[in-house]
Design an enzyme around this catalytic site. Sequence first.
Site, mmCIF file in Angstrom:
data_model
loop_
_atom_site.group_PDB
_atom_site.id
_atom_site.type_symbol
_atom_site.label_atom_id
_atom_site.label_comp_id
_atom_site.label_asym_id
_atom_site.label_seq_id
_atom_site.Cartn_x
_atom_site.Cartn_y
_atom_site.Cartn_z
ATOM 1 N N SER A 1 15.248 7.654 18.245
ATOM 2 C CA SER A 1 15.439 8.180 19.789
ATOM 3 C C SER A 1 16.270 6.959 20.372
ATOM 4 C CB SER A 1 13.920 8.052 20.206
ATOM 5 O OG SER A 1 13.224 6.793 20.123
ATOM 6 N N LYS B 1 3.093 7.223 23.419
ATOM 7 C CA LYS B 1 4.582 6.444 23.980
ATOM 8 C C LYS B 1 4.489 6.631 25.241
ATOM 9 C CE LYS B 1 7.235 6.603 19.814
ATOM 10 N NZ LYS B 1 8.497 7.081 19.028
ATOM 11 N N SER C 1 16.734 2.966 15.613
ATOM 12 C CA SER C 1 15.829 3.674 16.333
ATOM 13 C C SER C 1 16.278 5.024 16.415
ATOM 14 C CB SER C 1 15.376 3.171 17.826
ATOM 15 O OG SER C 1 14.520 4.058 18.171
ATOM 16 N N GLU D 1 1.904 12.721 9.370
ATOM 17 C CA GLU D 1 2.954 13.289 10.473
ATOM 18 C C GLU D 1 3.182 14.617 10.233
ATOM 19 O OE1 GLU D 1 6.136 10.583 12.363
ATOM 20 O OE2 GLU D 1 5.518 9.437 10.553
ATOM 21 N N GLY E 1 9.413 6.526 11.137
ATOM 22 C CA GLY E 1 10.228 7.130 10.264
ATOM 23 C C GLY E 1 11.846 6.543 10.259
ATOM 24 N N SER E 2 12.053 5.564 11.196
ATOM 25 C CA SER E 2 13.404 5.030 11.420
ATOM 26 C C SER E 2 13.422 3.722 10.445
ATOM 27 C CB SER E 2 13.656 4.596 12.886
ATOM 28 O OG SER E 2 14.057 5.706 13.596
ATOM 29 N N THR F 1 12.443 3.214 21.329
ATOM 30 C CA THR F 1 11.109 2.655 20.825
ATOM 31 C C THR F 1 10.886 1.273 21.435
ATOM 32 O OG1 THR F 1 11.097 4.242 18.930
ATOM 33 C CG2 THR F 1 9.840 2.237 18.711
ATOM 34 N N HIS G 1 -6.051 -5.459 -8.407
ATOM 35 C CA HIS G 1 -7.060 -6.432 -8.107
ATOM 36 C C HIS G 1 -7.906 -6.434 -6.870
ATOM 37 C CE1 HIS G 1 -4.436 -8.829 -11.079
ATOM 38 N NE2 HIS G 1 -3.479 -8.078 -10.662
ATOM 39 N N ARG H 1 11.479 11.289 11.155
ATOM 40 C CA ARG H 1 11.007 11.256 9.690
ATOM 41 C C ARG H 1 12.078 12.137 9.026
ATOM 42 N NH1 ARG H 1 7.550 13.837 12.896
ATOM 43 N NH2 ARG H 1 6.427 15.770 12.266
HETATM 44 C C1 F6R Z 1 8.536 10.836 14.222
HETATM 45 C C2 F6R Z 1 8.517 9.688 13.420
HETATM 46 C C3 F6R Z 1 7.735 8.617 14.127
HETATM 47 C C4 F6R Z 1 9.165 7.795 14.698
HETATM 48 C C5 F6R Z 1 8.601 6.527 15.442
HETATM 49 C C6 F6R Z 1 9.795 5.581 16.039
HETATM 50 O O1 F6R Z 1 9.103 11.939 13.520
HETATM 51 O O2 F6R Z 1 8.842 9.760 12.258
HETATM 52 O O3 F6R Z 1 7.180 7.519 12.963
HETATM 53 O O4 F6R Z 1 9.886 7.466 13.829
HETATM 54 O O5 F6R Z 1 7.778 6.879 16.399
HETATM 55 O O6 F6R Z 1 10.557 6.215 16.835
HETATM 56 P P1 F6R Z 1 12.124 6.252 16.524
HETATM 57 O O7 F6R Z 1 12.318 6.433 15.284
HETATM 58 O O8 F6R Z 1 12.478 6.986 17.721
HETATM 59 O O9 F6R Z 1 12.509 4.699 17.020
#
Ligand code: F6R
Length: 343
Positions: free
Chosen positions: A104, A338, A102, A230, A60-61, A107, A246, A151
């Site tokens: 969070s 994770k 990111s 998700e 999502g980021s 990541t 194709h 997301r």
């Molecule tokens: C969860 C989501 C995931 C996170 C991914 C990376 O809502 O969208 O796809 O985006 O796991 O984590 P972040 O975004 O925190 O770096």
Amino acid sequence: MERTNTMKLPSSIKPDNMKNLVTHFPQLLSTLQIESSILNTAREFHKEGLNGICFLGMGGSSIAGNYARALLSKELKIPISVTRDYLLPTYVDDKWVVIAISYSGNTEETLSSLSMANEIGSRIILMTSGGKMAQESKHPIIHLPDGLQPRAALPLIFSAVLPIVESLAGLKITNFQYLEEVLIKKSNTWNEWLFPPKEIAESFIEKTPLFIGSRHLAPVAYRAKCQINENSKALAFHSELPESNHNEIESFVKTNGCSVLPVFLRSGLEPTKINRRFDVTYDMYLEMGLSPINLLASGDTRLEEMLALTHFLDMISVELAELFSIDPVSVERIKELKHRLSR
Ligand code: F6R
């Protein structure tokens, strides 16, 4: 280097309610005010010269990078790459600008490629709501309000990414304020549409959606696939025209296409060649026994089309979660994976 945005989310936003978040998608587009110092830094980088822009991020980021690249493809004179890996591409050097995102801030793939960008001396802009990335003190940081699922933060992230990329490229900056109103007006009419979000979601119970987009709607198709994965915890696919003409077009013979529902993401701004491809592909899929649907993005510009259609498709993913009696917010398996990797 500088602390920029500590903005709180509007009180009407309920982070633990995905339907509320999707409903507020238009408001989230104009919630984040990027401090002028960040845009000035991006303008400085433009003046100094840059060979490309590399986004680092996952899930999502990272998707906002694809949106910016697709939207600006006609204006940009430098490449944009979006890297979803531990490694920084070897073509990225100190002449590139790296935008690491990111939500969070923790990541591991993003932190790893970011450390490579640091090592080679790239100019870097960071975007995060916290974690390890927020502790980085060398580079400008856009601080996202915390508490959301990454997301769900796409409108916030994109509303910062686009002006930064525009500044880096020496382009005029998009004003997001008017888009809020445009998107709200459109969403107020969804229930009068031929296929409202809930009805489309119902058709995804039996069949797996395959979102097919082209040009600026290609990342929207990818986002829709990810949102069904998700939010609705269901399988979905995406592809792109003309490329899927194709290869993918051959895939429905053996299965008789029975379990796939192609969803063509159509633009009112399609050039003739793409328009014809969509029409012919639609007809052929019908003849193959599929029941494709066309979703027409509505908007006066490519940006309006991208955002309005994303908003609509996001709502479908939430409706489908409701039909499955599933909480669209929690992503237990992503969290578990994770967690195991961090041991
Ligand atoms: C969860 C989501 C995931 C996170 C991914 C990376 O809502 O969208 O796809 O985006 O796991 O984590 P972040 O975004 O925190 O770096």
